[in-house]
Scaffold this active site. Structure first.
Site: not given
Length: 599
Positions: A163, A440-442, A447
Site C-alpha cells: 500500500m 501507522y495506519e493512522g 483514529q
C-alpha cells in the site's frame, strides 16, 4: 528463551461458545457446511506453523534485520523459506474467492490465522499481511482483467502486495500528495513520485510485488477529491501473465527503525513507472479505504498479539523467578524465596495483560464476524448493518487495542525486571515492535478524530446508538441474573453515560469545533474500555452458565470470571478520569497562543 504457544482453548471459547460462529457460518452462502471440527482443524494446523516455523524466527529477524544493497533487499535468515512453506500450505488463499484461486472460507478465519502468525512473528507477518489488503481492494474495485492478471497471483502467494500512500511532506494528509500519473496512448499511466514508509515495499520472498499506489492525474482537482488509484507492479506481466520486464520503480533505501527490524520499510522511487488505473479517475481514496480498513483491523490484531506474547512469557517467568516472600506468609516455605507471581504488584501487571489480550481477542473476533457479513451475507439489510457497525468499531479496535498492547508489552518487560531490558529474553523487542502500532495506519489521534468526528457526530450519533442498543439488549436479557449483576449494573450505567458524553461534546462543538479535538482521544479510550466491558460481560455470562451446568473444565471458566472481575474492578474505573478530562473541555489546551510556546 522467549516462546509462543497458540491459545487454542481461548480461541475456541470465543468462536464456539461466546460468538457461536458455527451458527453464524451457516448464514453465509458457501459456508453452510463449515462446522466446529473443521474450524478447530484449521486452528491446529495454523498454530503448528506459527509455533514451529515463525516463532523461532522472531528473534532472528530482530537481530539480523533486513539488508539493503543498491536497491536489493535481503530478508533475515529463514524468512524466505518460511514464506514458501506458508504458500505451500495454501494459507494466502484461505479466505479469498474460489474463482481467483482462493479456498472461499469466511474472512474471519483469515483474520484468526493472522493473529496466530502475527503473535508468533509480527515483522514476518507483515509481508503476507499487506497482500490481503491488495487482494481485497482488487476484488472490489479491480476490472476482471486486473483480477485475472494480479489477483490470482496474490491469492496464490506467488506475488505479494503493498500500500503506497505516504509521502515525506504530507504524512496522513493525503490531499497534499504530489505523485503524478500521466495518461498514455495504450491506456496505461506513467507514475512519477516518491513514496515513503512502505512496509514490505521491497524484499526477496516472492518473485513480484504489486504496489497499490495513490497518484494525481494532470487535470485532477486539488485535495483529496483529486486522487486516483493505480496498480504498479515491480515486474510487468508478460502475455502469459508471468513476470516480464522490470518496471521503473526502485527501492531507494530502507528505514533504520526502532522495531520490526525483520520487515523492510522502504522508500520507493517511481520514475515514469507503468501503472494501471483502479476504479474511476479521482475516486482513488474511496477505493483505497478498502485497503486501509483491512490494514487498520490488521493493526488491531497487532495490539492483541503483543499483549498475548507479553502475557505468555511474563507469566512463565513470574512462576519461576524467586524473589522475597509473600506478605502474609511464605507461599513456598521449602524454597529460599517465593515466586514473584505471589506479589500483588506482579499480579496486577499479569492480570492487566491477560484482560487486554483476551478482551482484545473478543473484540477482534466480534469485528471479524461483522466482516464476514459485509463480504458474504446474502441479505442486503444485514450487509449494510454489519458494514456500519464495523465502520464504528474499526477505529476503536485499531487505536484502543494498540494502546493496550503497548501497555501490556511494557508490563511484560517490567515483570522481568532488569532481565526484561536484556535482548536475550525478547521482552524489549516486544516493546519496540509494538510501538509502531499506535503510529501507522493512522495514529491514535487520527483514529480518535475519525471515531468522534466522522463516525459519531457526523451521523448524529446513529453509529453509536447502533452499538449501544446491542449493549442495552444484552443487559436487558441478563437483568434478572443475580450472579451477573456485578457486570450488568455498571455496564448499563456506562452505556447511558456514553450517550450523555457524546451529547455534551456535540453541544459544545456547535460553539467551538476545538472541543471535538480536545475530547477525541479520551473519548476513544472511554469507548474502548466500555466496549471491552461489554465483551467481558458476555464472556462472564458464558462462564457462569458452564459452571452452573457442571463443566469438567471448571478451572478455565473460573479464570474467566476472575479476569472479568479484575477488569471491572481494576481497569474499568479508568473511565472516571477520562470523563473528567472530557468534561474539562478545550479551554486549558488553547489558552496559550502558539507564538508563546517556548523552551
Amino acid at each position: 528463551m522467549p516462546d509462543y504457544k497458540a491459545p487454542l482453548r481461548d480461541m475456541r471459547f470465543l468462536l464456539h461458545e461466546v460468538l457461536d460462529m458455527t451458527t453464524h457460518y451457516q448464514t453465509l452462502p458457501g459456508s453452510e457446511d463449515l462446522d466446529a471440527d473443521t474450524v478447530d482443524a484449521i486452528l491446529e494446523e495454523g498454530s503448528k506453523f506459527a509455533e514451529r516455523v515463525l516463532g523461532p524466527l522472531n528473534g532472528v529477524g530482530d537481530r539480523q534485520g533486513c539488508q539493503f544493497n543498491q536497491g536489493v533487499v535481503t530478508t533475515p535468515d529463514g524468512f524466505k523459506e518460511a514464506y514458501q512453506q506458508y504458500v505451500e500450505g495454501g494459507w494466502p488463499a484461505l479466505s479469498h474467492r474460489p474463482e481467483y484461486g482462493g479456498q472461499g472460507l469466511p474472512d474471519s478465519l483469515g483474520i484468526i490465522m493472522n493473529e496466530l502468525i502475527g503473535t508468533a512473528n509480527w515483522a514476518w507477518s507483515m509481508y503476507p499481511g499487506l497482500s490481503h489488503g491488495a487482494m481485497n481492494t482488487l476484488e472490489i474495485h479491480g476490472t476482471e482483467e486486473q483480477k485475472q492478471t494480479y489477483l490470482t497471483k496474490l491469492v496464490s502467494g506467488q506475488w505479494t502486495g503493498t500500500m503506497c500512500l505516504t509521502e515525506s511532506h504530507c504524512g496522513t494528509d493525503l490531499g497534499l500528495l504530489r505523485t503524478k500519473a500521466e495518461p498514455q496512448a495504450d491506456g496505461s499511466y506513467k507514475i512519477t513520485g516518491t513514496k515513503i514508509f512502505i512496509s514490505a515495499g521491497e524484499h526477496d520472498m516472492a518473485e513480484n510485488i504489486v504496489h497499490i499506489v495513490l497518484a494525481r492525474l494532470p487535470d485532477a482537482p486539488a485535495g483529496t477529491k483529486g486522487i486516483s488509484l493505480f496498480i504498479v507492479p515491480k515486474f510487468l506481466p508478460n502475455a502469459e501473465g508471468d513476470i516480464g520486464e522490470r518496471n521503473a520503480v526502485q527501492c531507494g533505501s530502507i528505514e533504520h527503525k526502532m522495531g520490526i527490524h525483520g520487515n523492510a520499510t522502504a522508500v520507493l522511487n517511481f520514475d515514469g513507472a507503468k501503472g494501471f488505473l483502479i476504479a474511476e479517475p479521482n475516486k482513488g481514496l474511496q477505493a483505497m479505504f478498502v485497503f486501509m480498513n483491512t490494514a487498520r483491523l490488521g493493526t488491531a490484531i497487532q495490539g492483541l498479539a503483543h499483549a498475548e506474547w507479553a502475557f505468555q512469557n511474563s507469566l512463565t517467568y513470574a512462576k519461576d523467578r524467586l524473589q522475597m516472600r509473600a506478605l502474609n506468609a511464605p507461599a513456598f516455605p521449602d524454597k529460599p524465596a517465593d515466586p514473584i507471581i505471589v506479589h500483588p504488584a506482579v499480579r496486577t501487571m499479569l492480570l492487566t495483560q491477560k484482560a487486554f489480550a483476551e478482551g482484545g481477542r473478543a473484540l477482534v473476533y466480534f469485528a471479524a464476524q461483522q466482516a464476514d457479513k459485509v463480504s458474504r451475507s446474502a441479505q442486503a439489510e444485514d450487509k449494510e448493518y454489519a458494514d456500519n457497525l464495523l465502520a464504528f468499531l474499526t477505529p476503536i479496535a485499531k487505536a484502543f487495542l494498540t494502546e493496550c498492547g503497548f501497555e501490556a508489552a511494557n508490563h511484560g518487560l517490567q515483570v522481568f525486571g532488569g532481565h526484561g531490558y536484556i535482548q536475550e529474553w525478547g521482552m524489549e523487542q516486544n516493546v519496540r515492535d509494538s510501538r509502531i502500532s499506535m503510529l501507522y495506519e493512522g495514529t491514535t489521534q487520527v483514529q480518535a478524530l475519525d471515531l468522534l468526528g466522522r463516525k459519531v457526530l457526523m451521523t448524529q450519533g446513529e453509529s453509536l446508538k447502533r452499538f449501544t442498543k446491542i449493549i442495552h439488549l444484552f443487559c436487558k436479557e441478563h437483568a434478572d441474573h443475580p450472579e451477573l449483576q456485578a457486570y450488568i449494573k455498571p455496564l448499563m450505567e456506562l452505556n447511558k453515560e456514553w450517550g450523555d458524553l457524546t451529547m455534551q461534546i456535540g453541544m459544545k462543538s456547535m460553539q467551538n469545533r476545538d472541543e471535538v479535538g480536545a475530547a477525541s482521544v479520551e473519548y476513544l479510550m472511554y469507548s474502548g474500555y466500555v466496549t471491552l466491558a461489554y465483551l467481558w460481560a458476555r464472556m462472564a455470562a458464558v462462564a457462569q452458565q458452564q459452571l452452573a451446568a457442571g463443566t469438567s473444565e471448571a478451572d478455565f471458566y473460573r479464570a474467566k470470571l476472575a479476569t472479568a472481575n479484575f477488569y471491572y474492578q481494576r481497569i474499568l474505573p479508568r473511565t472516571r478520569s477520562l470523563v473528567a478530562i472530557i468534561s474539562a473541555g478545550s479551554a486549558s489546551l488553547m489558552a496559550l497562543d502558539s507564538a508563546h510556546f517556548s523552551f
